[in-house]
Design a protein around this motif. Sequence first.
Motif, mmCIF file in Angstrom:
data_model
loop_
_atom_site.group_PDB
_atom_site.id
_atom_site.type_symbol
_atom_site.label_atom_id
_atom_site.label_comp_id
_atom_site.label_asym_id
_atom_site.label_seq_id
_atom_site.Cartn_x
_atom_site.Cartn_y
_atom_site.Cartn_z
ATOM 1 N N THR A 487 0.857 -1.190 0.000
ATOM 2 C CA THR A 487 0.000 0.000 0.000
ATOM 3 C C THR A 487 0.884 1.228 0.000
ATOM 4 O O THR A 487 1.839 1.332 0.791
ATOM 5 N N GLY A 488 0.576 2.148 -0.900
ATOM 6 C CA GLY A 488 1.323 3.400 -0.958
ATOM 7 C C GLY A 488 0.471 4.553 -0.476
ATOM 8 O O GLY A 488 -0.733 4.629 -0.793
ATOM 9 N N GLU A 489 1.095 5.441 0.279
ATOM 10 C CA GLU A 489 0.385 6.621 0.780
ATOM 11 C C GLU A 489 0.981 7.868 0.148
ATOM 12 O O GLU A 489 2.202 8.027 0.069
ATOM 13 N N GLY A 490 0.091 8.751 -0.282
ATOM 14 C CA GLY A 490 0.555 10.004 -0.858
ATOM 15 C C GLY A 490 -0.228 11.167 -0.294
ATOM 16 O O GLY A 490 -1.455 11.197 -0.396
ATOM 17 N N ARG A 491 0.464 12.131 0.338
ATOM 18 C CA ARG A 491 -0.211 13.296 0.944
ATOM 19 C C ARG A 491 0.441 14.561 0.397
ATOM 20 O O ARG A 491 1.631 14.805 0.593
ATOM 21 N N HIS A 492 -0.356 15.318 -0.355
ATOM 22 C CA HIS A 492 0.159 16.558 -0.940
ATOM 23 C C HIS A 492 -0.547 17.731 -0.271
ATOM 24 O O HIS A 492 -1.770 17.873 -0.345
ATOM 25 N N PHE A 506 -4.608 6.710 -0.351
ATOM 26 C CA PHE A 506 -3.997 5.416 -0.081
ATOM 27 C C PHE A 506 -4.317 4.509 -1.274
ATOM 28 O O PHE A 506 -5.488 4.375 -1.651
ATOM 29 N N VAL A 507 -3.282 3.918 -1.878
ATOM 30 C CA VAL A 507 -3.471 3.082 -3.074
ATOM 31 C C VAL A 507 -2.814 1.731 -2.842
ATOM 32 O O VAL A 507 -1.643 1.657 -2.445
ATOM 33 N N ASP A 508 -3.588 0.670 -3.069
ATOM 34 C CA ASP A 508 -3.028 -0.685 -3.005
ATOM 35 C C ASP A 508 -2.461 -1.066 -4.380
ATOM 36 O O ASP A 508 -3.168 -0.976 -5.399
ATOM 37 N N PHE A 585 2.589 6.409 -5.467
ATOM 38 C CA PHE A 585 3.337 5.500 -6.350
ATOM 39 C C PHE A 585 4.791 5.395 -5.878
ATOM 40 O O PHE A 585 5.342 4.290 -5.753
ATOM 41 N N LYS A 586 5.408 6.522 -5.615
ATOM 42 C CA LYS A 586 6.803 6.525 -5.186
ATOM 43 C C LYS A 586 6.972 5.773 -3.865
ATOM 44 O O LYS A 586 7.930 5.004 -3.680
ATOM 45 N N ASP A 587 6.044 5.978 -2.952
ATOM 46 C CA ASP A 587 6.088 5.305 -1.651
ATOM 47 C C ASP A 587 5.968 3.789 -1.809
ATOM 48 O O ASP A 587 6.707 3.013 -1.192
ATOM 49 N N ALA A 588 5.062 3.370 -2.712
ATOM 50 C CA ALA A 588 4.816 1.935 -2.894
ATOM 51 C C ALA A 588 5.993 1.245 -3.567
ATOM 52 O O ALA A 588 6.379 0.132 -3.190
ATOM 53 N N MET A 589 6.568 1.876 -4.601
ATOM 54 C CA MET A 589 7.640 1.227 -5.369
ATOM 55 C C MET A 589 8.849 0.899 -4.493
ATOM 56 O O MET A 589 9.544 -0.096 -4.720
ATOM 57 N N ALA A 590 9.098 1.718 -3.523
ATOM 58 C CA ALA A 590 10.248 1.473 -2.644
ATOM 59 C C ALA A 590 10.059 0.218 -1.802
ATOM 60 O O ALA A 590 11.031 -0.376 -1.315
ATOM 61 N N LYS A 591 8.806 -0.217 -1.632
ATOM 62 C CA LYS A 591 8.515 -1.355 -0.749
ATOM 63 C C LYS A 591 8.107 -2.620 -1.494
ATOM 64 O O LYS A 591 7.964 -3.678 -0.879
#
Length: 692
Positions: A487-492, A506-508, A585-591
């Motif tokens: 799951t990736g989290e993105g907060r702008h 939040f995107v799975d 997306f960036k958060d998820a790719m790292a994991k």
Amino acid sequence: MRDYLAHEVRNVSVLGHSGAGKTAVLEAMLYFTNASDRFGKTSEGSSLIDYDAEEIRRGISVYTSLVPIEWKENKINFIDTPGYLDFIGEQEAGLAVGDNALIVVGAKDGVQSGTIKAWEAAQAHKLPTIFFINKVDEDHASFETAYEGLRDAFGKSVIPFEVPIRENGEVIGSINILRDKAWYFKGPLADPQKAQPIPDDYAQQVAAYRDQIAEAIAMGDDELMEKYFSGEAFTEAELTRGVRIGVRSGEIRPVFSGSAINSTGIERLMDLIIKYFPAYGESGSYVAMENNEPVELATNENEVLSAQVFKTIVDPFVGRISYLKILSGVMSSDSLVYNTNKDRSEKINTIYIIKGKHQTAVGKLFTGDIGAVVKLQATQTNDTLCDKDRRILIDPIKFSEPMLAMAVSPKTKNDEDKMSNGLQRMCEEDPTMKVVNNPETKQMVLYGVGDQHIEVILAKLKAKYKAEVLLEEPKVPYRETIRKAVTGEGRHKKQTGGHGQFGHVFVDFSPNEDEEEMVFEEKVFGGAVPRQYFPAVEKGLRECMEHGALAGYKVVNIKAVLTDGKYHDVDSSEMAFIMAARLAFKDAMAKANPILLEPIMQVSVKVPDEYTGTIMGDFNKRRGMIIGMDQQDGYQLIQAHVPMAEMMKYPIELRAMTQGRGTFTQVFDRYEPLPANLAERVIAQARAEMEE
């Protein structure tokens, strides 16, 4: 040059290994028949046939040339084709319009890979074939050795009709096997017009060759076979008739000899061609298509017009020059014809007979003849021209698919438009080159047959279109994907005075091998993210998919599900949620354990049996996997799956491994994970390029 009817025209494709002397033979004929006032040489730039700057620089034929010779009330249209394998497309065009084949062989070099290729091409087109062993007067040359090599390679149908007479290592005359006579052009007996008895030293050899001819003749005619087995000798008329039948059926492939550079054997070779090769249309008809149905057309002047364009030249000053062969009927200047392929009419202005670099305007072109027309608006190579009320379609010439890829880019900004325009026009001329813009690697990729072919293309681009380019190996279009669900989290959030920007998602993300492109879904409950922002989230994610986190390659085989988030009544906007999606997306790719995928090609290689082990061992070195083997036309067809990265120089390397005898095709098959040790290198290189 007068008009010739079909029964007076012989179209002869001239084939052979590069350097065997094909062009020299034709230059000798031009000089001998007073069609040229000098014996031209390619290397000196004086050739009437090889006149292009690249041909002069390289000293070899690069392009197919037309060489019409008028001889004894007949016309022979010689189609001089390059022997070097990189220019196979020119040979294929020349073969398509030839009705017979003359294969030139060097007396010193004998059978070479180009000789074998020429033979196979002639047989594939079912062309009656004559061999000419050239350069018999050179040091260490041997007619007998060259002939035995031909017979060993191509079978009993290969039979000598003329043998050179040597004295102290020098060729002083020749023996005509059929006429059982000798002629001398050097020494005390020199008199090319006077027949002499066969020297005693050659009697046994000539008798053996004569027996070979008699046996071959007998096989093609029941009456002659009966006479042969009864022990009776054939008359000269029977020999002539039998040889003509044998040559046309493929039972006899005569071997002649001489020296182009000294014009020996040239006159008798032209006689042999007129005497034994069939004129155009002697078989009576050919099959084309009309209204999607096969139709048989008579090959004569009274039939409906049909012509095929086999070669195109795009001249910056003259425009398009279309080389064509009249298959039936008559083409007249200032007439209107119909292009079946393009479904439009074309105006025929001036018709030309082409002789090397010279053109002569003529009023008509008759059945079986070959010429050129200029300034056709839409017509290209392989198009059929005919009468509008009889829409004939002729089978297209099958050209080799170019397999050597090189990325091209303009040397300067000024070269950009000229490069694109020049390459596009050159593709019209050359069916064995193509240009592809690769959207993934952002490269323009030029495909050619081999390195020499690409060199000639670039030299022509510079000389003709004034465009200079840079050349590099194409980038491999790797892909990126993930191996586990995360799951990736993105907060702008951004406050700039007045309205701010706010989006939180939040995107799975999960692997999805069933679909290459990203599959997007939303499962948001309670209005955590309003529906009007779903497209913005999807857009942000799709933009990210074009440039992966590992090395910037396209990301594939992923499912993305928007599950939760937050918004602000005032500060939320589409742009805010696009930015939030990018952060998720960036958060998820790292994991997600991202990996590189590499393209795998399905490769089909066709080689003689003796190279099978070499090819299979080479594929192992290329990380390839053999998936099948089969016999095809006397060759071994090897199928394999090989990474694209390992195939970049394969056209050049295959030629080296097989002495030019191997051919191959490849098509994309699938993507597979790139081994970790190689992936590290690719990632490091990609990141270094991004930092430049």
